[in-house]
Design a protein around this motif. Structure first.
Motif, PDB file in Angstrom:
ATOM      1  N   LEU A   2       0.783  -1.103   0.012  1.00  0.00           N
ATOM      2  CA  LEU A   2      -0.189   0.021   0.093  1.00  0.00           C
ATOM      3  C   LEU A   2       0.726   1.127   0.073  1.00  0.00           C
ATOM      4  N   GLU A   3       1.990   1.318   0.750  1.00  0.00           N
ATOM      5  CA  GLU A   3       2.957   2.422   0.987  1.00  0.00           C
ATOM      6  C   GLU A   3       3.395   2.699  -0.595  1.00  0.00           C
ATOM      7  N   SER A   4       3.730   1.491  -1.235  1.00  0.00           N
ATOM      8  CA  SER A   4       4.432   1.676  -2.688  1.00  0.00           C
ATOM      9  C   SER A   4       3.270   2.292  -3.718  1.00  0.00           C
ATOM     10  N   ALA A   5       2.175   2.053  -3.183  1.00  0.00           N
ATOM     11  CA  ALA A   5       1.170   2.440  -4.229  1.00  0.00           C
ATOM     12  C   ALA A   5       0.706   3.960  -4.021  1.00  0.00           C
ATOM     13  N   LYS A   6       0.913   4.200  -2.544  1.00  0.00           N
ATOM     14  CA  LYS A   6       0.839   5.805  -2.175  1.00  0.00           C
ATOM     15  C   LYS A   6       1.902   6.581  -2.933  1.00  0.00           C
ATOM     16  N   GLN A   7       3.012   6.029  -2.955  1.00  0.00           N
ATOM     17  CA  GLN A   7       3.993   6.837  -3.758  1.00  0.00           C
ATOM     18  C   GLN A   7       4.014   6.677  -5.185  1.00  0.00           C
ATOM     19  N   SER A   8       2.988   6.089  -5.650  1.00  0.00           N
ATOM     20  CA  SER A   8       2.963   5.705  -7.188  1.00  0.00           C
ATOM     21  C   SER A   8       4.129   4.802  -7.719  1.00  0.00           C
ATOM     22  N   ASP A   9       4.723   4.014  -6.678  1.00  0.00           N
ATOM     23  CA  ASP A   9       5.863   3.084  -7.215  1.00  0.00           C
ATOM     24  C   ASP A   9       5.176   1.843  -7.513  1.00  0.00           C
ATOM     25  N   ASP A  11       5.953  -0.380  -9.831  1.00  0.00           N
ATOM     26  CA  ASP A  11       7.098  -1.543  -9.912  1.00  0.00           C
ATOM     27  C   ASP A  11       7.248  -2.281  -8.479  1.00  0.00           C
ATOM     28  N   GLY A  12       7.285  -1.189  -7.653  1.00  0.00           N
ATOM     29  CA  GLY A  12       7.184  -1.913  -6.209  1.00  0.00           C
ATOM     30  C   GLY A  12       5.953  -2.594  -5.788  1.00  0.00           C
ATOM     31  N   VAL A  13       4.930  -2.091  -6.111  1.00  0.00           N
ATOM     32  CA  VAL A  13       3.457  -2.792  -6.017  1.00  0.00           C
ATOM     33  C   VAL A  13       3.680  -4.438  -6.581  1.00  0.00           C
ATOM     34  N   THR A  14       4.134  -4.246  -7.794  1.00  0.00           N
ATOM     35  CA  THR A  14       4.308  -5.587  -8.561  1.00  0.00           C
ATOM     36  C   THR A  14       5.357  -6.449  -7.867  1.00  0.00           C
ATOM     37  N   ARG A  15       6.434  -6.076  -7.288  1.00  0.00           N
ATOM     38  CA  ARG A  15       7.322  -6.814  -6.560  1.00  0.00           C
ATOM     39  C   ARG A  15       6.586  -7.501  -5.367  1.00  0.00           C
ATOM     40  N   PHE A  16       6.014  -6.487  -4.621  1.00  0.00           N
ATOM     41  CA  PHE A  16       5.234  -6.934  -3.432  1.00  0.00           C
ATOM     42  C   PHE A  16       4.274  -8.099  -3.876  1.00  0.00           C
ATOM     43  N   GLU A  17       3.488  -7.880  -4.738  1.00  0.00           N
ATOM     44  CA  GLU A  17       2.376  -8.861  -5.109  1.00  0.00           C
ATOM     45  C   GLU A  17       2.930 -10.068  -5.623  1.00  0.00           C
ATOM     46  N   ASN A  18       3.966 -10.195  -6.071  1.00  0.00           N
ATOM     47  CA  ASN A  18       4.925 -11.300  -6.585  1.00  0.00           C
ATOM     48  C   ASN A  18       5.359 -12.232  -5.099  1.00  0.00           C
ATOM     49  N   THR A  19       5.854 -11.507  -4.335  1.00  0.00           N
ATOM     50  CA  THR A  19       6.437 -11.885  -3.028  1.00  0.00           C
ATOM     51  C   THR A  19       5.052 -12.568  -2.238  1.00  0.00           C
ATOM     52  N   SER A  50      -7.498  -6.801   7.615  1.00  0.00           N
ATOM     53  CA  SER A  50      -6.580  -5.800   7.385  1.00  0.00           C
ATOM     54  C   SER A  50      -5.959  -5.921   6.116  1.00  0.00           C
ATOM     55  N   ILE A  51      -6.030  -7.208   5.537  1.00  0.00           N
ATOM     56  CA  ILE A  51      -5.398  -7.171   4.175  1.00  0.00           C
ATOM     57  C   ILE A  51      -6.593  -6.794   3.235  1.00  0.00           C
ATOM     58  N   LEU A  52      -7.670  -7.199   3.407  1.00  0.00           N
ATOM     59  CA  LEU A  52      -9.027  -6.606   2.743  1.00  0.00           C
ATOM     60  C   LEU A  52      -8.885  -5.044   2.533  1.00  0.00           C
ATOM     61  N   ARG A  53      -8.874  -4.559   3.730  1.00  0.00           N
ATOM     62  CA  ARG A  53      -8.891  -2.840   3.818  1.00  0.00           C
ATOM     63  C   ARG A  53      -7.928  -2.322   2.918  1.00  0.00           C
ATOM     64  N   ASN A  54      -6.585  -2.988   3.019  1.00  0.00           N
ATOM     65  CA  ASN A  54      -5.394  -2.509   2.604  1.00  0.00           C
ATOM     66  C   ASN A  54      -5.807  -2.738   0.996  1.00  0.00           C
ATOM     67  N   ASP A  55      -6.105  -3.967   0.587  1.00  0.00           N
ATOM     68  CA  ASP A  55      -6.578  -4.096  -1.012  1.00  0.00           C
ATOM     69  C   ASP A  55      -7.329  -3.066  -1.491  1.00  0.00           C
ATOM     70  N   ALA A  56      -8.544  -2.872  -0.742  1.00  0.00           N
ATOM     71  CA  ALA A  56      -9.540  -1.770  -1.418  1.00  0.00           C
ATOM     72  C   ALA A  56      -8.738  -0.646  -1.476  1.00  0.00           C
ATOM     73  N   GLN A  57      -7.979  -0.027  -0.383  1.00  0.00           N
ATOM     74  CA  GLN A  57      -6.987   1.203  -0.591  1.00  0.00           C
ATOM     75  C   GLN A  57      -6.496   1.324  -1.969  1.00  0.00           C
ATOM     76  N   LEU A  58      -5.503   0.101  -1.989  1.00  0.00           N
ATOM     77  CA  LEU A  58      -4.625   0.023  -3.219  1.00  0.00           C
ATOM     78  C   LEU A  58      -5.454  -0.107  -4.456  1.00  0.00           C
ATOM     79  N   ARG A  59      -6.849  -0.455  -4.418  1.00  0.00           N
ATOM     80  CA  ARG A  59      -7.282  -0.563  -5.923  1.00  0.00           C
ATOM     81  C   ARG A  59      -7.810   0.904  -6.342  1.00  0.00           C
ATOM     82  N   VAL A  60      -8.359   1.828  -4.999  1.00  0.00           N
ATOM     83  CA  VAL A  60      -8.601   3.136  -5.324  1.00  0.00           C
ATOM     84  C   VAL A  60      -7.423   3.828  -6.034  1.00  0.00           C
ATOM     85  N   LEU A  61      -6.130   3.631  -5.314  1.00  0.00           N
ATOM     86  CA  LEU A  61      -4.893   4.342  -5.968  1.00  0.00           C
ATOM     87  C   LEU A  61      -4.873   3.917  -7.383  1.00  0.00           C
ATOM     88  N   ALA A  62      -4.758   2.463  -7.511  1.00  0.00           N
ATOM     89  CA  ALA A  62      -4.512   2.162  -8.866  1.00  0.00           C
ATOM     90  C   ALA A  62      -5.278   2.316  -9.946  1.00  0.00           C
TER      91      ALA A  62
END
Length: 82
Positions: A2-9, A11-19, A50-62
């Protein structure tokens, strides 16, 4: 992630998704045949929420247009049909 998404990173989001994908698969394998205690189930529920809340926030940013669609589907309580 989520922090990577907030920073519009993205590539970082993709790395975290893979991990996360790898870790989720490992957890699934380890959990087979394992019974959780009541406290462990409560903790698992807390973590999943907590994961679902973060995922919802991430989707709004993406994809900010999703938030617009969500608001379009809501009917104000004062205009509800009786």
């Amino acid at each position: 992630m989520l922090e990577s998404a907030k920073q519009s990173d993205w590539d970082g989001v993709t790395r975290f998704e893979n991990t996360c994908s790898v870790l989720i698969n490992e957890l699934r394998l380890q959990s087979q045949g394992t019974e959780l205690t009541r406290e462990q189930r409560k903790e698992k529920t807390r973590i999943m929420q907590s994961i679902l809340r973060n995922d919802a926030q991430l989707r709004v940013l993406a994809e900010p247009w999703l938030a617009t669609l969500e608001h379009m589907g809501r009917v104000p309580a004062s205009s509800a049909l009786h």
